[in-house]
Design an enzyme around this catalytic site. Structure first.
Site, short mmCIF file in Angstrom:
data_model
loop_
_atom_site.label_atom_id
_atom_site.label_comp_id
_atom_site.label_asym_id
_atom_site.label_seq_id
_atom_site.Cartn_x
_atom_site.Cartn_y
_atom_site.Cartn_z
N HIS A 61 -5.26 -0.09 -0.20
CA HIS A 61 -4.33 0.23 -1.28
C HIS A 61 -4.13 -0.94 -2.23
O HIS A 61 -3.97 -0.75 -3.43
CB HIS A 61 -2.98 0.65 -0.67
CG HIS A 61 -1.99 1.13 -1.68
ND1 HIS A 61 -2.05 2.38 -2.24
CD2 HIS A 61 -0.91 0.53 -2.22
CE1 HIS A 61 -1.05 2.54 -3.09
NE2 HIS A 61 -0.34 1.43 -3.10
N HIS A 112 1.80 8.09 -4.67
CA HIS A 112 2.69 7.86 -3.53
C HIS A 112 2.50 9.04 -2.59
O HIS A 112 3.44 9.75 -2.25
CB HIS A 112 4.14 7.72 -3.99
CG HIS A 112 4.78 6.46 -3.49
ND1 HIS A 112 6.02 6.41 -2.93
CD2 HIS A 112 4.32 5.19 -3.45
CE1 HIS A 112 6.31 5.18 -2.57
NE2 HIS A 112 5.29 4.41 -2.89
#
Length: 767
Positions: A61, A112
């Site tokens: 990420h 998200h």
């Protein structure tokens, strides 16, 4: 300073003296080769604090380790023309584009996803909070947010849990901040059942002189942490949630998901912008993924290269947090700033004014090292570049999936033969599409967002793009939209990704704005699967080539990998955000005709081919196969230019692009926008294009739009299209008295019938 908890501190000296001590590198998401590389870099084993930092900063990420080799194409394929308006490109918190007259705009899309599945309300809410902080860290005031949601089947019990929570979180956070929600997407598909996607986009504006970059320059400058207290929520969120697949055998603790507080963020925004406006800040970084680990290492790496921090100065919300937990915590509403010593008193005054807590953590040095102490003992001593920028880079193997040939050979026409042909059948098909999960009205969602707060929104959902005024004196403004048809991408990642780009580009042009920049959110499965990696690589190649042809640069974005559950990937989903510029937002074009336009002509721009593979009608018939519609980006540019010029010059009163659902759904949506009917005749167009009525109504051929032209402008409009050699056809007129959409010689649908089909679906499923 907080009281120092009593636990054994793993200092640098201790690490050097205990080289064989076992460490939980695998539990923190590191691979064995990565752990060994860290030891090689340091010349010893890492301390617990260093291990925590490397684990989150080297996560998929944060480091983009599997995607970097492909993402470079966005820079390699940028032309000089594409650079003309780019003030800040990829590499900062968000890209910045010149609007003219001293104004600049920044925007970015981020994901998200995993947190929003575990804890939908907080996961989605903190997604909005994080992307807004990216915007303010550039020096901009946020003026709009958009969101793209993808969930499992509409009738699956868990879909209700995720949708209710995610929409509530997004609306609560955005509405409390006072930032208008102007649009987005909502898609349902079983592909996302165990791994929904929550992608958020924020737009902010600033003057050129207010642009700020994230770096720690100026030896002796002070390092400030301000905003919310650091807590145990969100520890390891970047590495554990966003860099790992969901699996029934693994349990993810809810504290891994951050908790958001929009009231604190609102104060944080105002305090930060006041610090900027008083020129008190040298550099700034929001604390999102990887928290203090990210902020300290990136600021130091981008600046003089050295920083000294006393970690016990961090104000903690929870007692007994270890140094590693403090470094990894992703608690929200926090910023880190680099402040010249002479500005300390003024900074404290502003933070106290806005009731924002703060702590002075240390200072910028010229050592080239990031040194972090705990109560005077050194627990981190690293070269910040090795943490923030020089992590592992993988050129992972990729190969075309074994199923791809069979998938593409399974065309809609070969699989589905009982197609509508009579007027009644075409009418029923249109109603079915209007009420389908992906084409039904999204009012149930959009009504929960305040789209008008701040007073500058001039257009929002369900129009093709949201529009916000930037300059109240000149009416300069911006338009924003997000789009992706993942079914197209699954069928052909290269061309399907270009179709996502083309639709977003077309939506901006349909509103009347000039497309100026792209931000993408690239959602895929595991990069360790060569077939998934092929989808990703082909998508990037397609987007980079497409942006080059459209001459619109990618200024930033996000990569989200490991979106899979029990080894099953989501559809490859490159969500494309496009930003457009208006000279004058009063010239914007809405997506539906009004009663005041009674008698105005309705034109179809573009031609229609037999392109139903991957379409929403095919989806209605449970079919997925074949090849998506053809991409012609030169034709998209030509259509866009015509729409923009026609809007600016007052030649059209309304415009709507044709995409999912085809012409039938476009006409119905235009009628539903203001509840006004129209009379449509399509036989001549069908004959011109050599197709039957079913294909004309439901094909999803690209580079098409429907526009409403005042009678006084028809000659000028036709002359403009003829001069550009772009095909158009007059297909009807607005009929304010009819209160129905009449497709001559085929069927008639009243506005009430269409509205009932279109607006009842989400209410039926979600209350």
């Amino acid at each position: 300073m907080t009281d120092t908890p009593e636990f054994n501190i793993d200092t640098v000296d201790n690490a050097a003296g205990t080289p064989n001590e076992s460490q939980p590198w695998a539990e923190l998401g590191l691979k064995e080769n990565e752990y060994e590389e860290i030891r090689k870099i340091l010349g010893r084993r890492p301390t617990a604090g260093e291990l925590a930092m490397y684990s989150v900063m080297w996560s998929e990420h944060c480091s983009y380790k599997s995607s970097k080799v492909h993402l470079r194409q966005f820079g390699d394929k940028v032309t000089e023309k594409m650079k003309e308006n780019m003030l800040v490109g990829i590499g900062q918190n968000a890209g910045v584009t010149d609007l003219g007259d001293g104004w600049a705009v920044t925007f970015k899309v981020e994901s998200h996803n995993s947190p929003s599945y575990i804890e939908p309300f907080q996961g989605a809410a903190t997604g909005i909070g994080g992307i807004v902080r990216d915007i303010i860290s550039m020096g901009a005031r946020p003026i709009a947010v958009l969101d793209a949601l993808r969930l499992g089947k509409i009738d699956h019990p868990d879909t209700k849990r995720v949708l209710h929570g995610a929409v509530a979180g997004l609306s609560h956070y955005g509405n409390t901040l006072g930032v208008p929600g102007i649009g987005g997407e909502l898609v349902f598909d079983s592909s996302y059942q165990g791994n929904p996607l929550v992608n958020a986009m924020a737009i902010g504006v600033m003057r050129h002189e207010d642009i700020h970059l994230a770096n720690a320059s100026g030896v002796g400058n002070k390092v400030l942490l301000y905003g919310a207290r650091t807590g145990a929520d969100g520890i390891g969120g970047a590495s554990v949630l966003a860099s790992e697949s969901f699996d029934d055998s693994k349990e993810v603790e809810r504290p891994t998901v951050q908790a958001g507080d929009p009231f604190t963020e609102k104060s944080l925004i105002e305090a930060t912008l006041e610090l900027f406006s008083n020129d008190l800040v040298e550099g700034i970084q929001d604390l999102g993924a990887a928290g203090i680990s990210c902020a300290t290492s990136e600021l130091a790496s981008n600046g003089e290269g050295g920083m000294h921090i006393e970690l016990t100065n961090v104000i903690c919300r929870d007692e007994g947090m270890t140094p590693g937990e403090i470094l990894m915590s992703e608690s929200q509403e926090r910023m880190m700033a680099v402040i010249p010593p002479q500005n300390v008193d003024k900074v404290e005054g502003i933070l106290n004014k806005w009731d924002v807590e703060y702590a002075w953590l240390g200072e910028v040095t010229d050592t080239g090292r990031l040194i972090i102490d705990w109560d005077g003992e050194t627990i981190v001593d690293v070269d910040p570049r090795t943490v923030a920028h020089d992590g592992p880079v993988y050129d992972r193997p990729y190969q075309r999936p074994a199923f791809q040939d069979e998938l593409q050979a399974n065309t809609f026409r070969s699989a589905v033969t009982d197609l509508p042909s009579t007027g009644d059948e075409l009418k029923a098909a249109t109603l079915d599409l209007l009420g389908s999960a992906n084409l039904c009205s999204k009012k149930w969602v959009t009504d929960q967002f305040d789209s008008r707060v701040q007073g500058n929104t001039t257009m929002s959902a369900p129009d093709d793009a949201g529009v916000v005024r930037v300059d109240e004196n000149t009416n300069m403004g911006v338009a924003g939209t997000m789009d992706c048809n993942a079914r197209y991408v699954y069928l052909d990642p290269y061309h399907g990704s270009q179709l996502a780009l083309a639709e977003s580009y077309r939506n901006i042009a349909t509103a009347g704005a000039v497309p100026v920049a792209v931000s993408d959110c690239l959602n895929y499965g595991s990069p360790e699967n060569p077939e998934t990696m092929w989808q990703f690589a082909e998508s990037i190649r397609g987007l980079a080539d497409g942006c080059q042809e459209l001459e619109v640069p990618v200024t930033g974005g996000n990569v989200s990998l490991y979106n899979q559950t029990n080894g099953v990937d989501i559809f490859p989903t490159p969500v494309i955000g496009v930003l457009g510029r208006f000279d004058d937002v009063t010239r914007r074009t809405e997506s539906g005709w009004t009663a005041d336009q009674d008698g105005a002509a309705i034109y179809l721009m573009g031609t229609t081919a037999d392109e139903l593979d991957g379409s929403e009608y095919a989806n209605l018939r449970d079919h997925l196969g074949g090849l998506p519609p053809k991409v012609d980006l030169k034709k998209e540019v030509l259509l866009g230019d015509l729409l923009i010029n026609a809007s600016r010059d007052g030649m059209i009163d309304a415009a709507h692009d044709i995409s999912e659902g085809g012409l039938a759904v476009t006409l119905a949506e235009m009628a539903l926008r203001y509840g006004v009917g129209a009379r449509i005749t399509l036989e001549e167009v069908a004959e011109r294009d050599g197709i039957d009525m079913f294909t004309l109504l439901f094909s999803e051929s690209q580079a098409r739009a429907v526009v409403v032209v005042p009678r006084s402008e028809e000659v000028r409009f036709n002359d403009m299209c003829t001069a550009r050699n772009f095909p158009v056809a007059r297909i009807g007129v607005v009929d304010a008295q009819a209160n129905a959409l009449q497709i001559q010689d085929q069927f008639e649908l009243t506005v009430d019938q269409m509205r009932e089909a279109n607006e009842s679906t989400l209410v039926k499923h979600f209350g």
